[in-house]
Design an enzyme around this catalytic site. Structure first.
Site, PDB file in Angstrom:
ATOM      1  N   LYS A   1       0.856  -1.189   0.000  1.00 39.55           N
ATOM      2  CA  LYS A   1       0.000   0.000   0.000  1.00 39.55           C
ATOM      3  C   LYS A   1       0.889   1.234   0.000  1.00 39.55           C
ATOM      4  O   LYS A   1       1.775   1.372   0.833  1.00 39.55           O
ATOM      5  CB  LYS A   1      -0.879   0.000   1.275  1.00 39.55           C
ATOM      6  CG  LYS A   1      -1.822   1.169   1.346  1.00 39.55           C
ATOM      7  CD  LYS A   1      -3.101   0.885   0.607  1.00 39.55           C
ATOM      8  CE  LYS A   1      -3.878   2.128   0.255  1.00 39.55           C
ATOM      9  NZ  LYS A   1      -3.467   2.806  -1.002  1.00 39.55           N
TER      10      LYS A   1
ATOM     11  N   GLN B   1       7.368   3.819   3.969  1.00 38.68           N
ATOM     12  CA  GLN B   1       5.954   3.451   4.031  1.00 38.68           C
ATOM     13  C   GLN B   1       5.754   2.208   4.914  1.00 38.68           C
ATOM     14  O   GLN B   1       4.720   2.057   5.559  1.00 38.68           O
ATOM     15  CB  GLN B   1       5.455   3.185   2.600  1.00 38.68           C
ATOM     16  CG  GLN B   1       3.962   3.228   2.430  1.00 38.68           C
ATOM     17  CD  GLN B   1       3.411   4.623   2.182  1.00 38.68           C
ATOM     18  OE1 GLN B   1       4.033   5.409   1.470  1.00 38.68           O
ATOM     19  NE2 GLN B   1       2.276   4.942   2.762  1.00 38.68           N
TER      20      GLN B   1
ATOM     21  N   LYS C   1       5.518   3.615   8.414  1.00 39.51           N
ATOM     22  CA  LYS C   1       4.346   4.475   8.528  1.00 39.51           C
ATOM     23  C   LYS C   1       3.069   3.637   8.590  1.00 39.51           C
ATOM     24  O   LYS C   1       2.212   3.822   9.456  1.00 39.51           O
ATOM     25  CB  LYS C   1       4.298   5.406   7.301  1.00 39.51           C
ATOM     26  CG  LYS C   1       3.129   6.356   7.314  1.00 39.51           C
ATOM     27  CD  LYS C   1       2.968   7.083   5.995  1.00 39.51           C
ATOM     28  CE  LYS C   1       4.255   7.702   5.518  1.00 39.51           C
ATOM     29  NZ  LYS C   1       4.046   8.652   4.416  1.00 39.51           N
TER      30      LYS C   1
ATOM     31  N   LYS D   1       5.250   1.599  -3.149  1.00 38.19           N
ATOM     32  CA  LYS D   1       5.229   2.946  -3.727  1.00 38.19           C
ATOM     33  C   LYS D   1       5.522   2.787  -5.212  1.00 38.19           C
ATOM     34  O   LYS D   1       6.108   1.792  -5.628  1.00 38.19           O
ATOM     35  CB  LYS D   1       6.310   3.816  -3.069  1.00 38.19           C
ATOM     36  CG  LYS D   1       6.068   5.302  -3.174  1.00 38.19           C
ATOM     37  CD  LYS D   1       5.138   5.820  -2.086  1.00 38.19           C
ATOM     38  CE  LYS D   1       4.780   7.269  -2.332  1.00 38.19           C
ATOM     39  NZ  LYS D   1       4.000   7.846  -1.223  1.00 38.19           N
TER      40      LYS D   1
ATOM     41  N   GLY E   1      -2.588   8.179  -4.559  1.00 35.63           N
ATOM     42  CA  GLY E   1      -1.901   9.359  -5.100  1.00 35.63           C
ATOM     43  C   GLY E   1      -0.668   9.738  -4.301  1.00 35.63           C
ATOM     44  O   GLY E   1      -0.422   9.228  -3.216  1.00 35.63           O
ATOM     45  N   ASP E   2       0.112  10.623  -4.862  1.00 34.85           N
ATOM     46  CA  ASP E   2       1.261  11.257  -4.184  1.00 34.85           C
ATOM     47  C   ASP E   2       1.537  12.512  -5.015  1.00 34.85           C
ATOM     48  O   ASP E   2       0.620  13.002  -5.708  1.00 34.85           O
ATOM     49  CB  ASP E   2       2.469  10.302  -4.141  1.00 34.85           C
ATOM     50  CG  ASP E   2       3.608  10.810  -3.246  1.00 34.85           C
ATOM     51  OD1 ASP E   2       3.489  10.728  -2.019  1.00 34.85           O
ATOM     52  OD2 ASP E   2       4.617  11.322  -3.784  1.00 34.85           O
TER      53      ASP E   2
ATOM     54  N   ASN F   1      -1.734  18.997  -2.384  1.00 31.38           N
ATOM     55  CA  ASN F   1      -2.773  18.342  -1.592  1.00 31.38           C
ATOM     56  C   ASN F   1      -2.489  18.408  -0.090  1.00 31.38           C
ATOM     57  O   ASN F   1      -3.351  18.819   0.700  1.00 31.38           O
ATOM     58  CB  ASN F   1      -2.899  16.879  -2.054  1.00 31.38           C
ATOM     59  CG  ASN F   1      -3.844  16.093  -1.175  1.00 31.38           C
ATOM     60  OD1 ASN F   1      -3.428  15.365  -0.297  1.00 31.38           O
ATOM     61  ND2 ASN F   1      -5.138  16.276  -1.370  1.00 31.38           N
TER      62      ASN F   1
ATOM     63  N   SER G   1      -6.783   5.926   3.599  1.00 34.07           N
ATOM     64  CA  SER G   1      -6.845   4.997   2.465  1.00 34.07           C
ATOM     65  C   SER G   1      -7.268   3.621   2.947  1.00 34.07           C
ATOM     66  O   SER G   1      -8.052   2.922   2.291  1.00 34.07           O
ATOM     67  CB  SER G   1      -5.472   4.890   1.785  1.00 34.07           C
ATOM     68  OG  SER G   1      -5.296   5.927   0.864  1.00 34.07           O
TER      69      SER G   1
HETATM   70  P1  NDP Z   1       1.209  17.623  -4.730  1.00 35.98           P
HETATM   71  O1  NDP Z   1       1.725  17.248  -6.065  1.00 35.98           O
HETATM   72  O2  NDP Z   1      -0.238  17.816  -4.536  1.00 35.98           O
HETATM   73  O3  NDP Z   1       1.946  18.942  -4.220  1.00 35.98           O
HETATM   74  C1  NDP Z   1       3.332  19.003  -4.088  1.00 35.98           C
HETATM   75  C2  NDP Z   1       3.712  20.402  -3.665  1.00 35.98           C
HETATM   76  O4  NDP Z   1       5.100  20.422  -3.361  1.00 35.98           O
HETATM   77  C3  NDP Z   1       3.501  21.425  -4.763  1.00 35.98           C
HETATM   78  O5  NDP Z   1       3.243  22.688  -4.193  1.00 35.98           O
HETATM   79  C4  NDP Z   1       4.850  21.426  -5.486  1.00 35.98           C
HETATM   80  O6  NDP Z   1       5.144  22.617  -6.178  1.00 35.98           O
HETATM   81  C5  NDP Z   1       5.801  21.245  -4.319  1.00 35.98           C
HETATM   82  N1  NDP Z   1       7.012  20.552  -4.777  1.00 35.98           N
HETATM   83  C6  NDP Z   1       7.075  19.325  -5.356  1.00 35.98           C
HETATM   84  N2  NDP Z   1       8.337  19.016  -5.675  1.00 35.98           N
HETATM   85  C7  NDP Z   1       9.070  20.062  -5.279  1.00 35.98           C
HETATM   86  C8  NDP Z   1      10.449  20.346  -5.326  1.00 35.98           C
HETATM   87  N3  NDP Z   1      11.320  19.477  -5.867  1.00 35.98           N
HETATM   88  N4  NDP Z   1      10.863  21.525  -4.803  1.00 35.98           N
HETATM   89  C9  NDP Z   1       9.982  22.390  -4.241  1.00 35.98           C
HETATM   90  N5  NDP Z   1       8.660  22.176  -4.182  1.00 35.98           N
HETATM   91  C10 NDP Z   1       8.216  21.026  -4.685  1.00 35.98           C
HETATM   92  O7  NDP Z   1       1.776  16.495  -3.734  1.00 35.98           O
HETATM   93  P2  NDP Z   1       1.275  16.113  -2.288  1.00 35.98           P
HETATM   94  O8  NDP Z   1       0.812  17.322  -1.576  1.00 35.98           O
HETATM   95  O9  NDP Z   1       0.393  14.948  -2.404  1.00 35.98           O
HETATM   96  O10 NDP Z   1       2.627  15.584  -1.608  1.00 35.98           O
HETATM   97  C11 NDP Z   1       3.528  16.444  -0.908  1.00 35.98           C
HETATM   98  C12 NDP Z   1       4.417  15.613  -0.010  1.00 35.98           C
HETATM   99  O11 NDP Z   1       3.608  14.874   0.938  1.00 35.98           O
HETATM  100  C13 NDP Z   1       5.271  14.550  -0.709  1.00 35.98           C
HETATM  101  O12 NDP Z   1       6.476  14.398   0.008  1.00 35.98           O
HETATM  102  C14 NDP Z   1       4.441  13.296  -0.548  1.00 35.98           C
HETATM  103  O13 NDP Z   1       5.221  12.127  -0.651  1.00 35.98           O
HETATM  104  C15 NDP Z   1       3.926  13.496   0.857  1.00 35.98           C
HETATM  105  N6  NDP Z   1       2.741  12.717   1.216  1.00 35.98           N
HETATM  106  C16 NDP Z   1       1.592  12.812   0.465  1.00 35.98           C
HETATM  107  C17 NDP Z   1       0.471  12.099   0.831  1.00 35.98           C
HETATM  108  C18 NDP Z   1      -0.823  12.270   0.143  1.00 35.98           C
HETATM  109  O14 NDP Z   1      -1.821  11.742   0.640  1.00 35.98           O
HETATM  110  N7  NDP Z   1      -0.909  12.996  -0.963  1.00 35.98           N
HETATM  111  C19 NDP Z   1       0.521  11.130   1.958  1.00 35.98           C
HETATM  112  C20 NDP Z   1       1.747  11.202   2.739  1.00 35.98           C
HETATM  113  C21 NDP Z   1       2.809  11.935   2.336  1.00 35.98           C
HETATM  114  P3  NDP Z   1       5.046  22.628  -7.796  1.00 35.98           P
HETATM  115  O15 NDP Z   1       3.594  22.617  -8.089  1.00 35.98           O
HETATM  116  O16 NDP Z   1       5.755  23.867  -8.168  1.00 35.98           O
HETATM  117  O17 NDP Z   1       5.761  21.382  -8.248  1.00 35.98           O
END
Ligand code: NDP
Length: 448
Positions: free
Chosen positions: A93, A114, A117, A129, A168-169, A244, A380
């Site tokens: 997962k 993961q 977690k 993943k 998603g991620d 997100n 999830s």
């Molecule tokens: P999104 O794609 O929705 O958003 C990512 C955000 O981070 C955007 O604002 C993006 O900016 C920024 N970003 C991504 N890459 C970079 C980078 N290299 N440098 C600077 N900013 C960056 O992703 P999520 O919100 O889903 O995920 C964010 C983090 O949370 C990740 O580490 C993910 O693994 C973790 N996570 C997510 C979960 C989920 O349910 N979605 C669950 C647990 C952890 P831009 O648009 O400019 O790229």
């Protein structure tokens, strides 16, 4: 006979040698196994059965070609990945990440984390993943659809509700999960809701899944503050990212009475001293898919800093919610000098090991991602429960379950850290509590 410290050192060396060039994976492994010495001291049979060595080796890794055509008819080739890391506690997962920086080492670091977690949630889920080096930025809906269909045309044979359940991620939200599920359904001739999570609530998704990671990170922060006899009311907060996780962390912070003054994307930082207007960010990012730069055009008293450093903005609470290694030791020192009291990782591994050290030495409440952002995967798992029973729970009920899960994770980490001689160190608590859970299940299954 090597002592436990030497044994762990040798395991780490072996991981580096067997996985050359995968620096993020090495970093994630080191962070966990370095904290396991007291566990081996108390439970020597884990060493005898080589549990750490086994836990550091993924059960399976799949790499595949993803060809697709853009709107002009030009052909592109990307690479797809899915790593099933550990299935001791349940089907693999973990989310899918679409970002040009994705390599097999990125997916392995995420899948490895993961494992711990997912174990912390107490729910029956293993770890995995996946993703692709595909860049979703600037792609039309139909390009996204064609890419997702091509990706699933290979992935479908490796997943299933009892085998491996992606979500998603970064770069994969409700739109992408929709295209992926549609293709899975078409190829397999099965409406297998439980094969993917993060679905829209109108066709099998859980309410609160979209909000869960951000909300959960804030619930964890709330619990850390409560343990120090504080709360979020009136605290000034900085949240990196605007995707997100960041969006819904900001929303829950505001619900609990905190003031969010800054957020970011990979181009720059928005600082709004009187408080971010979340509805604007939400529209820009979720509906119009624009850059946060545009926020400053609509709110003239806000400041946009191209390439700015969000951690230089003074705050009480900092939530890194963008990506790995985004908060280094210099940034941590700045946050500490500016009086930060709590830091919780909404993103996966956003804080470098040196920065974590700075927070621990300064006595800052630090919530590691595998605990603080576990709310997403926990919800999830609740989505999988609802799919299995053909049920749909209310927002309030699901949110209450999420809040309880986050409080339990906090209590578990706190108790375990104390029990193993590191009171207040949530990273220790999270690693040890989850390791034991996975290790005991692995032992029960024999050598597999
Ligand atoms: P999104 O794609 O929705 O958003 C990512 C955000 O981070 C955007 O604002 C993006 O900016 C920024 N970003 C991504 N890459 C970079 C980078 N290299 N440098 C600077 N900013 C960056 O992703 P999520 O919100 O889903 O995920 C964010 C983090 O949370 C990740 O580490 C993910 O693994 C973790 N996570 C997510 C979960 C989920 O349910 N979605 C669950 C647990 C952890 P831009 O648009 O400019 O790229």
């Amino acid at each position: 006979m090597p002592n436990n410290r030497q044994r762990i050192g040798a395991i780490y060396e072996e991981v580096v040698n067997r996985n050359p060039g995968e620096a993020e994976f090495h970093q994630a492994v080191k962070e966990v196994i370095e904290t396991l010495e007291p566990v081996l001291r108390r439970y020597p049979h884990y060493a005898e059965h080589k549990i750490i060595e086994r836990i550091c080796e993924p059960e399976r890794q799949i790499i595949f070609r993803v060809p697709w055509q853009d709107d002009k008819g030009e052909v592109h080739i990307n690479r797809g990945f899915r790593v099933g890391f550990n299935s001791a506690l349940g089907p693999y997962k973990g989310g899918l990440r679409f970002h040009p920086s994705v390599l097999i080492g990125t997916i392995k670091f995420l899948a490895f984390q993961q494992t711990f977690k997912n174990a912390l949630t107490g729910l029956p889920i293993g770890s995995g993943k996946g993703g692709s080096d595909f860049d979703p930025k600037g792609k039309s809906d139909s390009e996204m659809m064609r890419f997702c269909q091509s990706f699933m045309t290979e992935l479908y044979r490796h997943i299933g509700e009892m085998t491996d359940v992606p979500a998603g991620d970064i770069g994969v939200g409700a739109r992408e999960v929709g295209y992926l599920f549609g293709q899975y359904k078409r190829i397999t001739n099965r409406y297998e809701s439980g094969v993917l999570t993060g679905k829209s609530p109108s066709w099998g998704g859980a309410l609160v899944r979209k909000e869960a990671t951000g909300y959960g990170t804030v619930f964890f922060t709330e619990a850390m503050l409560k343990a120090r006899k504080m709360d979020l009311q009136g605290q000034t907060c900085v949240v990196s990212g605007s995707g997100n996780v960041a969006l819904y962390a900001m929303q829950q912070l505001q619900i609990l009475g905190a003031k969010v003054v800054a957020c970011s994307d990979s181009s720059g930082v928005i600082y709004h001293k009187d408080g971010i207007h979340l509805d604007t960010i939400q529209r820009l990012k979720e509906v119009e898919r624009k850059r946060i730069k545009e926020y400053a055009d609509e709110h003239k008293d806000a400041q946009y800093m191209e390439g700015g450093n969000i951690w230089s903005i003074p705050c009480d609470v900092a939530l890194p919610c963008a990506t790995q290694n985004e908060l280094d030791a210099d940034a941590a020192r700045t946050l500490v000098a500016n009086g930060v009291i709590a830091v919780a990782e909404g993103a996966n591994m956003p804080t470098t090991p040196d920065a974590v050290k700075v927070f621990h030495e300064a006595g800052i409440a630090f919530g590691p991602g595998k605990a603080a952002n576990a709310g997403g995967v926990a919800t999830s798992a609740l989505e999988m429960q609802q799919n299995a029973s053909r049920d749909a729970w209310s927002f309030e009920y699901t949110e209450t379950r999420l809040r309880e899960i986050m409080r339990n994770i906090h209590a578990d980490c706190q108790r375990t850290a104390e029990e193993f001689g590191a009171p207040g160190n949530y990273a220790y608590g999270a690693n040890i509590a989850s390791f034991k859970r996975v290790a005991d299940a692995m032992l029960a299954f024999g050598l597999i």
